[in-house]
Design a protein around this motif. Structure first.
Motif, PDB file in Angstrom:
ATOM      1  N   TYR A 135     -64.289  25.913 -33.837  1.00 37.17           N
ATOM      2  CA  TYR A 135     -64.940  24.774 -34.462  1.00 37.17           C
ATOM      3  C   TYR A 135     -63.856  23.893 -35.071  1.00 37.17           C
ATOM      4  O   TYR A 135     -62.705  24.300 -35.201  1.00 37.17           O
ATOM      5  CB  TYR A 135     -65.935  25.213 -35.538  1.00 37.17           C
ATOM      6  CG  TYR A 135     -65.314  26.004 -36.665  1.00 37.17           C
ATOM      7  CD1 TYR A 135     -64.817  25.371 -37.797  1.00 37.17           C
ATOM      8  CD2 TYR A 135     -65.196  27.382 -36.587  1.00 37.17           C
ATOM      9  CE1 TYR A 135     -64.234  26.096 -38.827  1.00 37.17           C
ATOM     10  CE2 TYR A 135     -64.617  28.113 -37.617  1.00 37.17           C
ATOM     11  CZ  TYR A 135     -64.140  27.466 -38.730  1.00 37.17           C
ATOM     12  OH  TYR A 135     -63.565  28.181 -39.744  1.00 37.17           O
ATOM     13  N   ASN A 136     -64.236  22.694 -35.448  1.00 36.62           N
ATOM     14  CA  ASN A 136     -63.337  21.773 -36.145  1.00 36.62           C
ATOM     15  C   ASN A 136     -63.833  21.598 -37.560  1.00 36.62           C
ATOM     16  O   ASN A 136     -65.034  21.491 -37.786  1.00 36.62           O
ATOM     17  CB  ASN A 136     -63.301  20.410 -35.445  1.00 36.62           C
ATOM     18  CG  ASN A 136     -62.654  20.491 -34.088  1.00 36.62           C
ATOM     19  OD1 ASN A 136     -61.533  20.959 -33.974  1.00 36.62           O
ATOM     20  ND2 ASN A 136     -63.356  20.061 -33.058  1.00 36.62           N
ATOM     21  N   VAL A 137     -62.891  21.559 -38.498  1.00 40.16           N
ATOM     22  CA  VAL A 137     -63.252  21.353 -39.896  1.00 40.16           C
ATOM     23  C   VAL A 137     -62.373  20.246 -40.462  1.00 40.16           C
ATOM     24  O   VAL A 137     -61.198  20.135 -40.123  1.00 40.16           O
ATOM     25  CB  VAL A 137     -63.136  22.653 -40.725  1.00 40.16           C
ATOM     26  CG1 VAL A 137     -61.727  23.174 -40.780  1.00 40.16           C
ATOM     27  CG2 VAL A 137     -63.702  22.465 -42.118  1.00 40.16           C
ATOM     28  N   SER A 138     -62.968  19.398 -41.265  1.00 43.55           N
ATOM     29  CA  SER A 138     -62.250  18.304 -41.903  1.00 43.55           C
ATOM     30  C   SER A 138     -62.504  18.385 -43.403  1.00 43.55           C
ATOM     31  O   SER A 138     -63.617  18.676 -43.828  1.00 43.55           O
ATOM     32  CB  SER A 138     -62.762  16.980 -41.351  1.00 43.55           C
ATOM     33  OG  SER A 138     -62.087  15.903 -41.935  1.00 43.55           O
ATOM     34  N   VAL A 139     -61.458  18.136 -44.198  1.00 44.30           N
ATOM     35  CA  VAL A 139     -61.586  18.199 -45.658  1.00 44.30           C
ATOM     36  C   VAL A 139     -61.000  16.941 -46.279  1.00 44.30           C
ATOM     37  O   VAL A 139     -60.113  16.309 -45.713  1.00 44.30           O
ATOM     38  CB  VAL A 139     -60.873  19.437 -46.249  1.00 44.30           C
ATOM     39  CG1 VAL A 139     -61.539  20.714 -45.796  1.00 44.30           C
ATOM     40  CG2 VAL A 139     -59.401  19.451 -45.888  1.00 44.30           C
ATOM     41  N   VAL A 140     -61.507  16.590 -47.466  1.00 44.55           N
ATOM     42  CA  VAL A 140     -60.954  15.471 -48.230  1.00 44.55           C
ATOM     43  C   VAL A 140     -61.008  15.847 -49.709  1.00 44.55           C
ATOM     44  O   VAL A 140     -62.006  16.356 -50.198  1.00 44.55           O
ATOM     45  CB  VAL A 140     -61.700  14.146 -47.955  1.00 44.55           C
ATOM     46  CG1 VAL A 140     -63.148  14.206 -48.369  1.00 44.55           C
ATOM     47  CG2 VAL A 140     -60.992  12.986 -48.623  1.00 44.55           C
TER      48      VAL A 140
END
Length: 118
Positions: free
Chosen positions: A65-70
């Protein structure tokens, strides 16, 4: 959470997405797509340092899966903070926060992950 289906006008049945609606949650679609989102608050990042927190998914991913954080600091100094991801598994990942600011700060990190549940 139970899976629900509806009958379409052409006589076929289709599954409705399974989801949890809140600030953190997921949407599990019949085609196998899984979208999960949330936030980790109260990560205290020291002055010019790093901190980590573990996020456990409510639903396990089947494959990559792909995960993005900010990072969202509780100050107006966002340019001094960033968040990265490590320790990715089908059930969890680690958020790593980094600061170049001269004082510690409490951060909220928002995240979204997209992959498959089947």
């Amino acid at each position: 959470m139970a899976t629900k289906s509806i009958r379409l006008s052409d006589g076929t049945d289709t599954l409705l997405p399974e989801s949890a609606e809140s600030a953190s949650g997921y949407q599990k679609s019949a085609d196998g797509t899984l979208i999960q989102w949330g936030f980790q608050s109260g990560i205290v990042t020291p002055a010019s340092g790093t901190a980590s927190a573990i996020v456990n998914f409510p639903v396990q991913f089947n494959i990559n899966y792909n995960v993005s954080v900010v990072a969202v600091p509780e100050t107006t100094l966002a340019q001094y903070f960033r968040a990265t991801v490590s320790g990715i598994s089908s059930t969890a990942f680690a958020i790593n926060t980094h600061s170049t600011y001269t004082s510690s700060a409490s951060l909220t990190v928002r995240w979204i992950a997209i992959g498959r549940w089947k």
